[in-house]
Design an enzyme around this catalytic site. Structure first.
Site, PDB file in Angstrom:
ATOM      1  N   HIS A  35       0.826  -1.204   0.000  1.00 25.60           N
ATOM      2  CA  HIS A  35       0.000   0.000   0.000  1.00 25.60           C
ATOM      3  C   HIS A  35       0.859   1.252   0.000  1.00 25.60           C
ATOM      4  O   HIS A  35       0.546   2.242  -0.690  1.00 25.60           O
ATOM      5  CB  HIS A  35      -0.917  -0.028   1.231  1.00 25.60           C
ATOM      6  CG  HIS A  35      -1.774   1.177   1.384  1.00 25.60           C
ATOM      7  ND1 HIS A  35      -1.539   2.127   2.365  1.00 25.60           N
ATOM      8  CD2 HIS A  35      -2.856   1.609   0.699  1.00 25.60           C
ATOM      9  CE1 HIS A  35      -2.444   3.076   2.271  1.00 25.60           C
ATOM     10  NE2 HIS A  35      -3.251   2.796   1.271  1.00 25.60           N
ATOM     11  N   GLU A  57      -4.409   7.911   7.716  1.00 22.83           N
ATOM     12  CA  GLU A  57      -5.391   6.987   7.146  1.00 22.83           C
ATOM     13  C   GLU A  57      -5.647   5.826   8.100  1.00 22.83           C
ATOM     14  O   GLU A  57      -6.794   5.403   8.314  1.00 22.83           O
ATOM     15  CB  GLU A  57      -4.888   6.483   5.795  1.00 22.83           C
ATOM     16  CG  GLU A  57      -5.878   5.665   5.005  1.00 22.83           C
ATOM     17  CD  GLU A  57      -5.324   5.236   3.650  1.00 22.83           C
ATOM     18  OE1 GLU A  57      -6.057   4.544   2.919  1.00 22.83           O
ATOM     19  OE2 GLU A  57      -4.154   5.572   3.331  1.00 22.83           O
ATOM     20  N   GLU A  97       2.233   1.778  -3.441  1.00 29.65           N
ATOM     21  CA  GLU A  97       1.157   2.335  -4.286  1.00 29.65           C
ATOM     22  C   GLU A  97       1.068   3.849  -4.123  1.00 29.65           C
ATOM     23  O   GLU A  97       0.980   4.598  -5.105  1.00 29.65           O
ATOM     24  CB  GLU A  97      -0.171   1.671  -3.923  1.00 29.65           C
ATOM     25  CG  GLU A  97      -1.389   2.309  -4.563  1.00 29.65           C
ATOM     26  CD  GLU A  97      -2.564   2.422  -3.610  1.00 29.65           C
ATOM     27  OE1 GLU A  97      -3.168   3.518  -3.536  1.00 29.65           O
ATOM     28  OE2 GLU A  97      -2.882   1.420  -2.945  1.00 29.65           O
TER      29      GLU A  97
END
Length: 423
Positions: free
Chosen positions: A47, A127, A50
């Site tokens: 992640h 997040e 990414e």
């Protein structure tokens, strides 16, 4: 559908679906690497990679990447799942070369500059923190840990504050270089596109990428169990899950039909029994997902602290009923109609088509024509659905997660554990 497939000498698979009635193209590169390919110390690195793909390359700074794609009215994005990482774009058909060149640059030439890395690290930590304020996110993470403890499928895709806090640029380069190779990538495009032109541009940009075999993750081991968050929210969230067929098994389609009739729409059993007849919650739904070696059937609902036990009792009774009695012909018919309509409606979108083709190619090694998918759904009958329900409920240990009920959650979980032992 006008499907085309080409494989470059280095192993990169290129697939496209020509949709002459649209003016746009959706395209992306799907890499056969996701959260389940990470070691415990690497949790969240897919992640993070990414995110960092957009933060600078050997040719472009972060702002230049987004300005160049938006200069032609397009958009660029990415996503990380359990088994894939995808980088994709959508734009007008005439600007295909622009998107393809940017995608190749961010995937093959990332630099992970220090200032950008620290800023994005903080973004991801925020997040992660946001998920801790969401009972829905908490309960889903707990369920995965209950179902697949001490293995990648049981860990959060985002990573943890501890792992994300220590990743370096060197860690990311090492992970990407070990897994981002042509043999484990699919370039998928749908829309008003010429396949020969797509291949020509892709070969120029990706032809030098080294080949190699896909990294095969360790087989998943479903365990089942109970997890509880002691935090209190206005509503309590519960997820009940069982192991169900992988997408490689014929029963996968029966699981999809069962999910539809059990908790897939307003005519489903759970919606009618739990919401319409008893008013126990606002929303309740089921889902059935599958990977290459495992799958899960889940029920998710939220309700008040004082009605949670009743809701669990009702869902459990409906599960037992589904495993022992044939479903009515009408509910099987409606579930299959919903499933087929959802599939066909999604195929009107180039974005959905590109993603579906990529996932089929990575999962099955081939494209599955729509007619074949429809045929598999149509072949499911009432007895298959009942046997699937029996297999799920009687043949699999319950995975149960509860979040938001505060101190009352302990007695609820104790009752569930006692019932599971008796069952």
């Amino acid at each position: 559908m006008h499907l085309n497939e080409t494989r470059l000498p280095n192993g990169l698979t290129i697939i496209s679906d020509h949709m002459p009635h649209v003016e746009t193209v959706a395209l992306g590169v799907w890499v056969a690497t996701g959260a389940r390919h990470e070691a415990a110390s690497e949790t969240g690195i897919s992640h993070f990679i990414e995110h960092m793909a957009f933060k600078g390359t050997a040719r472009r700074k972060a702002r230049e990447i987004v300005e160049e794609i938006e200069e032609v009215g397009g958009d660029l994005n990415a996503a990380t799942s359990l088994d894939t990482t995808a980088f994709y774009a959508r734009l007008l058909k005439s600007d295909l070369p622009v998107a393809l060149e940017i995608l190749a640059d961010i995937m093959l030439n990332p630099t992970y500059p220090g200032e950008e890395l620290e800023r994005e690290r903080n973004v991801i930590l925020q997040e992660i923190a946001a998920t801790r304020d969401s009972p829905e996110e908490i309960v889903l993470d707990l369920l995965q840990d209950a179902a697949y403890p001490r293995q990648p499928l049981g860990r959060p895709i985002l990573g943890t504050a501890r792992t994300v806090g220590r990743f370096s640029a060197e860690d990311m380069h090492r992970f990407r270089e070990a897994r981002y190779h042509a043999g484990g990538m699919v370039l998928s495009a749908a829309g008003n596109i010429d396949h020969a032109a797509l291949v020509r541009h892709a070969e120029a940009l990706f032809g030098g990428l080294r080949g190699g075999k896909r990294v095969v993750p360790k087989p998943a081991k479903y365990a089942g169990g109970v997890r509880l968050s002691s935090r209190r929210f206005e509503q309590a969230h519960v997820v009940m899950g069982y192991q169900s067929p992988s997408f490689r098994e014929p029963d996968f389609y029966a699981a999809q039909v069962f999910s539809g009739l059990f908790g897939g729409g307003m005519s489903s059993r759970l919606f009618q029994e739990v919401r319409e007849k008893r008013g126990l919650c606002y929303a309740i739904y089921s889902s059935a997902w599958g990977l290459g070696d495992t799958g899960m059937f889940n029920i998710h609902a939220a309700t008040g602290h004082d009605t949670m036990s009743t809701l669990i009792d009702v869902v459990t009774a409906e599960f037992d009923k589904a495993a022992t009695t044939l479903p009515e012909a009408g509910e099987v018919r409606r579930a299959k109609a919903q499933l087929k309509a959802g599939l066909l409606m999604s195929l009107e979108s180039p974005v959905a088509r590109a993603e579906q083709m990529a996932r089929q190619m990575l999962a099955l090694g081939r494209l599955m024509p729509t007619a074949e998918l429809i045929e598999k759904v149509d072949a499911v009958d009432a007895e298959q659905v009942r046997r699937l329900a029996e297999r799920v409920v009687a043949g699999s240990k319950l995975s149960f997660a509860l979040a938001g009920a505060g101190k009352a959650g302990r007695s609820i979980v104790d009752n569930v554990e006692q019932r599971a032992v008796r069952h």
